[in-house]
Design a protein around this motif. Structure first.
Motif, PDB file in Angstrom:
ATOM      1  N   THR A 298     -34.693 -32.657  15.669  1.00  0.00           N
ATOM      2  CA  THR A 298     -33.341 -32.540  15.147  1.00  0.00           C
ATOM      3  C   THR A 298     -32.301 -32.446  16.254  1.00  0.00           C
ATOM      4  N   ASN A 299     -32.561 -33.044  17.438  1.00  0.00           N
ATOM      5  CA  ASN A 299     -31.504 -33.030  18.437  1.00  0.00           C
ATOM      6  C   ASN A 299     -30.516 -34.175  18.244  1.00  0.00           C
ATOM      7  N   GLY A 300     -30.717 -34.996  17.219  1.00  0.00           N
ATOM      8  CA  GLY A 300     -29.761 -36.044  16.876  1.00  0.00           C
ATOM      9  C   GLY A 300     -29.958 -36.440  15.432  1.00  0.00           C
ATOM     10  N   MET A 301     -28.944 -37.059  14.820  1.00  0.00           N
ATOM     11  CA  MET A 301     -29.056 -37.426  13.412  1.00  0.00           C
ATOM     12  C   MET A 301     -30.054 -38.560  13.211  1.00  0.00           C
ATOM     13  N   LYS A 302     -30.069 -39.549  14.137  1.00  0.00           N
ATOM     14  CA  LYS A 302     -30.922 -40.723  13.915  1.00  0.00           C
ATOM     15  C   LYS A 302     -32.397 -40.355  13.895  1.00  0.00           C
TER      16      LYS A 302
ATOM     17  N   ALA B 112     -39.034 -34.537  -0.614  1.00  0.00           N
ATOM     18  CA  ALA B 112     -38.622 -35.342   0.534  1.00  0.00           C
ATOM     19  C   ALA B 112     -37.116 -35.312   0.690  1.00  0.00           C
ATOM     20  N   LEU B 113     -36.396 -35.337  -0.458  1.00  0.00           N
ATOM     21  CA  LEU B 113     -34.936 -35.266  -0.406  1.00  0.00           C
ATOM     22  C   LEU B 113     -34.490 -33.916   0.162  1.00  0.00           C
ATOM     23  N   GLY B 114     -35.136 -32.849  -0.292  1.00  0.00           N
ATOM     24  CA  GLY B 114     -34.792 -31.529   0.229  1.00  0.00           C
ATOM     25  C   GLY B 114     -35.077 -31.417   1.705  1.00  0.00           C
ATOM     26  N   PHE B 115     -36.206 -31.985   2.134  1.00  0.00           N
ATOM     27  CA  PHE B 115     -36.573 -31.962   3.553  1.00  0.00           C
ATOM     28  C   PHE B 115     -35.542 -32.734   4.373  1.00  0.00           C
ATOM     29  N   GLY B 116     -35.144 -33.912   3.835  1.00  0.00           N
ATOM     30  CA  GLY B 116     -34.157 -34.718   4.546  1.00  0.00           C
ATOM     31  C   GLY B 116     -32.822 -33.999   4.672  1.00  0.00           C
ATOM     32  N   LEU B 117     -32.393 -33.317   3.579  1.00  0.00           N
ATOM     33  CA  LEU B 117     -31.124 -32.576   3.631  1.00  0.00           C
ATOM     34  C   LEU B 117     -31.206 -31.466   4.664  1.00  0.00           C
ATOM     35  N   ALA B 118     -32.330 -30.740   4.676  1.00  0.00           N
ATOM     36  CA  ALA B 118     -32.456 -29.630   5.627  1.00  0.00           C
ATOM     37  C   ALA B 118     -32.433 -30.156   7.053  1.00  0.00           C
ATOM     38  N   LEU B 119     -33.180 -31.235   7.301  1.00  0.00           N
ATOM     39  CA  LEU B 119     -33.221 -31.802   8.653  1.00  0.00           C
ATOM     40  C   LEU B 119     -31.844 -32.276   9.087  1.00  0.00           C
TER      41      LEU B 119
ATOM     42  N   ALA C 235     -29.640 -31.089  12.245  1.00  0.00           N
ATOM     43  CA  ALA C 235     -29.324 -32.101  13.251  1.00  0.00           C
ATOM     44  C   ALA C 235     -27.829 -32.256  13.419  1.00  0.00           C
ATOM     45  N   ALA C 236     -27.062 -32.138  12.317  1.00  0.00           N
ATOM     46  CA  ALA C 236     -25.603 -32.270  12.428  1.00  0.00           C
ATOM     47  C   ALA C 236     -25.050 -31.176  13.321  1.00  0.00           C
ATOM     48  N   VAL C 237     -25.483 -29.929  13.079  1.00  0.00           N
ATOM     49  CA  VAL C 237     -24.984 -28.822  13.909  1.00  0.00           C
ATOM     50  C   VAL C 237     -25.344 -29.050  15.362  1.00  0.00           C
ATOM     51  N   ARG C 238     -26.619 -29.408  15.613  1.00  0.00           N
ATOM     52  CA  ARG C 238     -27.064 -29.517  17.003  1.00  0.00           C
ATOM     53  C   ARG C 238     -26.410 -30.683  17.724  1.00  0.00           C
ATOM     54  N   GLU C 239     -26.279 -31.838  17.014  1.00  0.00           N
ATOM     55  CA  GLU C 239     -25.731 -32.997  17.716  1.00  0.00           C
ATOM     56  C   GLU C 239     -24.240 -32.818  17.982  1.00  0.00           C
ATOM     57  N   ILE C 240     -23.509 -32.286  16.988  1.00  0.00           N
ATOM     58  CA  ILE C 240     -22.060 -32.140  17.187  1.00  0.00           C
ATOM     59  C   ILE C 240     -21.780 -31.124  18.280  1.00  0.00           C
ATOM     60  N   LEU C 241     -22.464 -29.971  18.239  1.00  0.00           N
ATOM     61  CA  LEU C 241     -22.195 -28.956  19.258  1.00  0.00           C
ATOM     62  C   LEU C 241     -22.767 -29.353  20.615  1.00  0.00           C
ATOM     63  N   GLY C 242     -23.928 -30.029  20.595  1.00  0.00           N
ATOM     64  CA  GLY C 242     -24.600 -30.292  21.856  1.00  0.00           C
ATOM     65  C   GLY C 242     -24.012 -31.439  22.643  1.00  0.00           C
ATOM     66  N   THR C 243     -23.607 -32.510  21.937  1.00  0.00           N
ATOM     67  CA  THR C 243     -23.114 -33.678  22.658  1.00  0.00           C
ATOM     68  C   THR C 243     -21.707 -34.083  22.234  1.00  0.00           C
ATOM     69  N   GLY C 244     -21.163 -33.429  21.206  1.00  0.00           N
ATOM     70  CA  GLY C 244     -19.838 -33.828  20.718  1.00  0.00           C
ATOM     71  C   GLY C 244     -19.859 -35.114  19.927  1.00  0.00           C
ATOM     72  N   MET C 245     -21.053 -35.596  19.566  1.00  0.00           N
ATOM     73  CA  MET C 245     -21.152 -36.869  18.854  1.00  0.00           C
ATOM     74  C   MET C 245     -21.854 -36.675  17.517  1.00  0.00           C
TER      75      MET C 245
ATOM     76  N   VAL D 158     -17.005 -37.429  17.944  1.00  0.00           N
ATOM     77  CA  VAL D 158     -16.149 -36.793  16.942  1.00  0.00           C
ATOM     78  C   VAL D 158     -15.326 -35.668  17.541  1.00  0.00           C
ATOM     79  N   LEU D 159     -15.846 -34.985  18.550  1.00  0.00           N
ATOM     80  CA  LEU D 159     -15.063 -33.928  19.182  1.00  0.00           C
ATOM     81  C   LEU D 159     -14.284 -34.532  20.355  1.00  0.00           C
ATOM     82  N   PRO D 160     -13.128 -33.951  20.709  1.00  0.00           N
ATOM     83  CA  PRO D 160     -12.346 -34.514  21.816  1.00  0.00           C
ATOM     84  C   PRO D 160     -13.108 -34.473  23.138  1.00  0.00           C
ATOM     85  N   GLU D 161     -12.669 -35.314  24.070  1.00  0.00           N
ATOM     86  CA  GLU D 161     -13.350 -35.434  25.360  1.00  0.00           C
ATOM     87  C   GLU D 161     -13.381 -34.108  26.101  1.00  0.00           C
TER      88      GLU D 161
END
Lengths: 207, 260
Positions: free
Chosen positions: A35-39, A138-145, A149-159, A165-168
């Motif tokens: 979960t370090n990225g959405m993809k 599977a849907l519940g698992f996908g939502l949880a993942l 991942a959204a929290v980690r990717e946005i805070l970790g890389t700003g993307m 999505v976050l300013p430079e």
């Protein structure tokens, strides 16, 4: 079989009331690892969903032939077959993603979530119910993942999905994409979900 | 000397730097579930270390003897039906996951029977943990890591031998034991603490796991320091299990952290 939940109940239960990650604490290895990225998280959820659906359907079809003491072996061998299919498919069509996910795709074999669903639902109920249960879980698992991942990717890389999505000016919080960030994010989100559940049950008790 | 150093490096990496629980997240279920008492955690860790070494031995043997192209057993059997060149090209690695999970399940079963017959005391102290180990991801993860260093390596000399495979598995189990025992020690103290109600049990365990993982990140780079201290010669070939190709994002970030 009168007290068994119906197909629709199984489907709805899997999404939020019995969410595999937040409620049952099953399948935590991929939840933390990819979960370090959405993809990668979405790819992982799709692979788990595919294996879960196929394994549930097969186990449900052969449920009257299962011997009680051999059932775990049959479960794991069925799951291993479908995991091999998913792994070869990813290596053929999404090679870079299969490199990124690495050993966590084969580790779906020992994911407790799938064995648990085979044991609880598929080995007792009909094919249609088992399939809808697998889809809900599977849907519940996908939502949880994706929530982690959204929290980690946005805070970790700003993307988000690789788009800024976050300013430079945002200093990348690298620890969030490193292993410790996974533990912290899941722990805090789990506490938050527990708190929401407690607030809800207290409100319904007051009414 | 190179060989001994290589084994030492694999052991250090598996046990501390790339700890199975705190870096690769395998074996999280017992880490959260069985870490309430120190004795239970120690029993679980010892059982896992024992089984993981046996599973590594079996899976390394099967991989090199049967699964890889040109393996002795499969090419001998196929030699009855095919020409020699075709028999040497037979590649059974697609079956590896099924073979591994089956060999892990059966070896756990055999270990359980053997321990119950000859060491009843030990069997009672293992208790319910032995059968649970079948579905522990750490065992399968060790088998897969060994496989990735045997199958598809560039030149045959780089393929891991049995000693490296056992070292990785055994010290991976030791690292798992270290992590779970530290965690259970902390959780015994937590019983006396005033934790917010929603965070009781699993949530606080995961948060503390995160702090432990930050602490274990301090070991990053110990391996390269050791390499420079013992072997100043640069030409020495050592396996770089640390720079895991399968984790490019994490590896990239680690390199950033290491070399600012």
């Amino acid at each position: 079989m009168a007290d068994m939940p119906t197909a629709f109940e199984r489907f709805v239960q899997g999404i939020l009331p019995e969410n595999p990650v937040y409620r049952q604490l099953l399948g935590l290895c991929p939840t933390l690892a990819v979960t370090n990225g959405m993809k990668p998280a979405i790819t992982m959820a799709c692979s788990v969903g595919f294996v879960l659906l196929c394994a549930n359907v097969v186990i449900s079809l052969i449920r009257n032939l299962l011997k009680p003491h051999l059932r775990i072996v049959v479960f794991t061998l069925t799951i291993a077959t479908f995991v091999t299919i998913a792994d070869r498919f990813l290596a053929a069509y999404l090679f870079q993603m299969s490199k990124t996910l690495g050993p966590y795709i084969p580790l779906i074999i020992v994911n407790c979530l799938i064995i648990c669903r085979c044991e609880v639902c598929a080995s007792k109920q009909s094919v249609f119910t088992a399939a809808s249960d697998a889809l809900g879980q599977a849907l519940g698992f996908g939502l949880a993942l994706s929530s982690i991942a959204a929290v980690r990717e946005i805070l970790g890389t700003g993307m988000f999905f690789g788009i800024r999505v976050l300013p430079e000016a945002w200093p990348d919080w690298v620890i969030m994409v490193l292993p410790p960030g996974a533990f912290l994010t899941l722990g805090l989100l789990l506490g938050f979900v527990n708190w929401l559940g407690m607030v809800k049950s207290r409100r319904s008790a007051n009414d | 000397m190179t060989y001994v150093f290589d084994i030492m490096l694999i052991a250090l990496t598996a046990a501390l730097i790339n700890n199975f629980v705190l870096y690769y997240f395998v074996g999280i279920c017992p880490f959260v579930g069985v870490s309430r008492k120190v004795e239970m955690a120690l029993g679980m860790g010892l059982a896992v270390t024992f089984v993981i070494s046996i599973a590594a031995f079996i899976s390394w043997s099967i991989t090199t003897m049967v699964l890889i192209p040109g393996a002795p057993v499969s090419s001998f059997v196929a030699g009855f039906f095919l020409s020699q060149e075709a028999a040497a090209r037979i590649d059974l690695t697609v079956l590896s996951y099924i073979v591994y999970i089956f060999s892990i399940a059966s070896s756990v079963q055999f270990v359980e029977m053997y321990v119950r017959k000859f060491f009843p005391m030990l069997y009672r102290s293992f208790g319910v943990f032995l059968p649970l180990i079948t579905t522990n991801c750490a065992i399968l993860f060790a088998c897969l890591t060994i496989m990735s260093h045997v199958v598809g390596v560039e030149n045959p000399e780089d393929a891991w031998d049995l000693g490296r495979a056992i070292a990785l598995a055994f010290f991976g189990g030791v690292g798992f034991t270290i992590a779970i025992v530290i965690m259970s020690g902390i959780r015994e103290e937590l019983e006396l603490c005033d934790i917010p109600e929603p965070f009781k049990d699993a949530a606080i365990t995961l948060v503390i796991g995160g702090i432990l993982a930050i602490a274990f990140m301090g070991f990053t780079g110990v391996d390269s320091g050791l390499r420079e201290a013992i072997m100043p010669v640069q030409e020495v070939q050592v396996s770089t299990w640390v720079q895991e190709e399968s984790h490019p994002r994490v590896a990239a970030h680690f390199n950033q952290v290491r070399v600012p």
